[in-house]
Design a protein around this motif. Structure first.
Motif, PDB file in Angstrom:
ATOM      1  N   SER A   1       3.329   1.641   3.483  1.00 42.67           N
ATOM      2  CA  SER A   1       2.836   1.117   4.747  1.00 42.67           C
ATOM      3  C   SER A   1       3.768   0.029   5.263  1.00 42.67           C
ATOM      4  O   SER A   1       4.698  -0.390   4.589  1.00 42.67           O
ATOM      5  N   GLY A   2       3.492  -0.399   6.447  1.00 39.77           N
ATOM      6  CA  GLY A   2       4.224  -1.530   6.994  1.00 39.77           C
ATOM      7  C   GLY A   2       5.315  -1.116   7.959  1.00 39.77           C
ATOM      8  O   GLY A   2       5.572   0.063   8.201  1.00 39.77           O
ATOM      9  N   GLU A   3       5.969  -2.125   8.521  1.00 37.26           N
ATOM     10  CA  GLU A   3       6.991  -1.925   9.537  1.00 37.26           C
ATOM     11  C   GLU A   3       8.162  -1.088   9.034  1.00 37.26           C
ATOM     12  O   GLU A   3       8.722  -0.275   9.761  1.00 37.26           O
ATOM     13  N   LEU A   4       8.552  -1.271   7.776  1.00 33.84           N
ATOM     14  CA  LEU A   4       9.666  -0.526   7.199  1.00 33.84           C
ATOM     15  C   LEU A   4       9.184   0.660   6.374  1.00 33.84           C
ATOM     16  O   LEU A   4       9.912   1.176   5.543  1.00 33.84           O
ATOM     17  N   GLY A   5       7.942   1.080   6.613  1.00 33.08           N
ATOM     18  CA  GLY A   5       7.373   2.183   5.854  1.00 33.08           C
ATOM     19  C   GLY A   5       8.117   3.481   6.076  1.00 33.08           C
ATOM     20  O   GLY A   5       8.583   3.767   7.179  1.00 33.08           O
ATOM     21  N   SER A   6       8.245   4.245   5.008  1.00 32.79           N
ATOM     22  CA  SER A   6       8.926   5.537   5.057  1.00 32.79           C
ATOM     23  C   SER A   6       8.563   6.297   3.790  1.00 32.79           C
ATOM     24  O   SER A   6       7.829   5.806   2.943  1.00 32.79           O
ATOM     25  N   VAL A   7       9.098   7.495   3.649  1.00 34.18           N
ATOM     26  CA  VAL A   7       8.900   8.259   2.427  1.00 34.18           C
ATOM     27  C   VAL A   7       9.984   7.835   1.444  1.00 34.18           C
ATOM     28  O   VAL A   7      11.167   7.839   1.768  1.00 34.18           O
TER      29      VAL A   7
ATOM     30  N   LYS B   1       0.844  -1.193   0.000  1.00 31.40           N
ATOM     31  CA  LYS B   1       0.000   0.000   0.000  1.00 31.40           C
ATOM     32  C   LYS B   1       0.877   1.239   0.000  1.00 31.40           C
ATOM     33  O   LYS B   1       1.817   1.343   0.782  1.00 31.40           O
ATOM     34  N   ILE B   2       0.540   2.175  -0.876  1.00 35.45           N
ATOM     35  CA  ILE B   2       1.295   3.424  -0.952  1.00 35.45           C
ATOM     36  C   ILE B   2       0.338   4.611  -0.936  1.00 35.45           C
ATOM     37  O   ILE B   2      -0.827   4.494  -1.310  1.00 35.45           O
ATOM     38  N   ARG B   3       0.863   5.759  -0.484  1.00 33.56           N
ATOM     39  CA  ARG B   3       0.133   7.030  -0.543  1.00 33.56           C
ATOM     40  C   ARG B   3       1.035   8.004  -1.284  1.00 33.56           C
ATOM     41  O   ARG B   3       2.101   8.381  -0.806  1.00 33.56           O
ATOM     42  N   VAL B   4       0.614   8.401  -2.464  1.00 33.26           N
ATOM     43  CA  VAL B   4       1.416   9.290  -3.309  1.00 33.26           C
ATOM     44  C   VAL B   4       1.413  10.697  -2.729  1.00 33.26           C
ATOM     45  O   VAL B   4       0.360  11.253  -2.412  1.00 33.26           O
ATOM     46  N   LEU B   5       2.604  11.268  -2.608  1.00 34.43           N
ATOM     47  CA  LEU B   5       2.762  12.631  -2.121  1.00 34.43           C
ATOM     48  C   LEU B   5       3.016  13.601  -3.273  1.00 34.43           C
ATOM     49  O   LEU B   5       2.599  14.758  -3.217  1.00 34.43           O
ATOM     50  N   ASN B   6       3.694  13.122  -4.311  1.00 31.96           N
ATOM     51  CA  ASN B   6       3.958  13.949  -5.492  1.00 31.96           C
ATOM     52  C   ASN B   6       4.323  13.026  -6.648  1.00 31.96           C
ATOM     53  O   ASN B   6       4.922  11.974  -6.435  1.00 31.96           O
ATOM     54  N   ILE B   7       3.956  13.447  -7.833  1.00 34.21           N
ATOM     55  CA  ILE B   7       4.233  12.638  -9.015  1.00 34.21           C
ATOM     56  C   ILE B   7       4.412  13.569 -10.217  1.00 34.21           C
ATOM     57  O   ILE B   7       3.691  14.565 -10.340  1.00 34.21           O
TER      58      ILE B   7
END
Length: 100
Positions: A32-38, A6-12
């Motif tokens: 998402s997830g335990e290793l989730g980051s930008v 699962k991802i949430r786009v911040l800019n494209i």
């Protein structure tokens, strides 16, 4: 592999990569997830050509394999969906907000 993260786009945005390079989409997203980051994804028009890097690690100049390397194949389905949504949005805006 069918693991669709699962991802949430911040800019494209789309980059034509000069006059002779292969074009690509640059996507900044949060996963998402335990290793989730930008992260930053570079997505080529060609299937299976996806590079993903953690932005915080890039700030520290970390581009090492195994440290700042992520499975592009796991991110690709969500990233390509985001690209299609963005392209539809651009088309709609070009038509003055009307459906094609």
């Amino acid at each position: 592999m069918t693991n669709d993260i699962k991802i949430r786009v911040l800019n494209i945005d789309y980059h034509r990569n000069g006059i002779g390079g292969a074009p690509f989409h640059a996507i900044v997203f949060r996963d998402s997830g335990e290793l989730g980051s930008v992260k930053l994804a570079v997505v080529s028009d060609q299937a299976a050509h996806v590079a993903v890097l953690d932005i915080a690690k890039l700030v520290d100049c970390d581009v090492e394999f195994g440290s700042n390397s992520w499975r592009g194949d796991q991110y690709e389905p969500g990233l390509r969906r985001a690209i299609r949504r963005r392209e539809r949005q651009i088309e709609k805006e070009a038509l003055g907000g009307k459906e094609a």
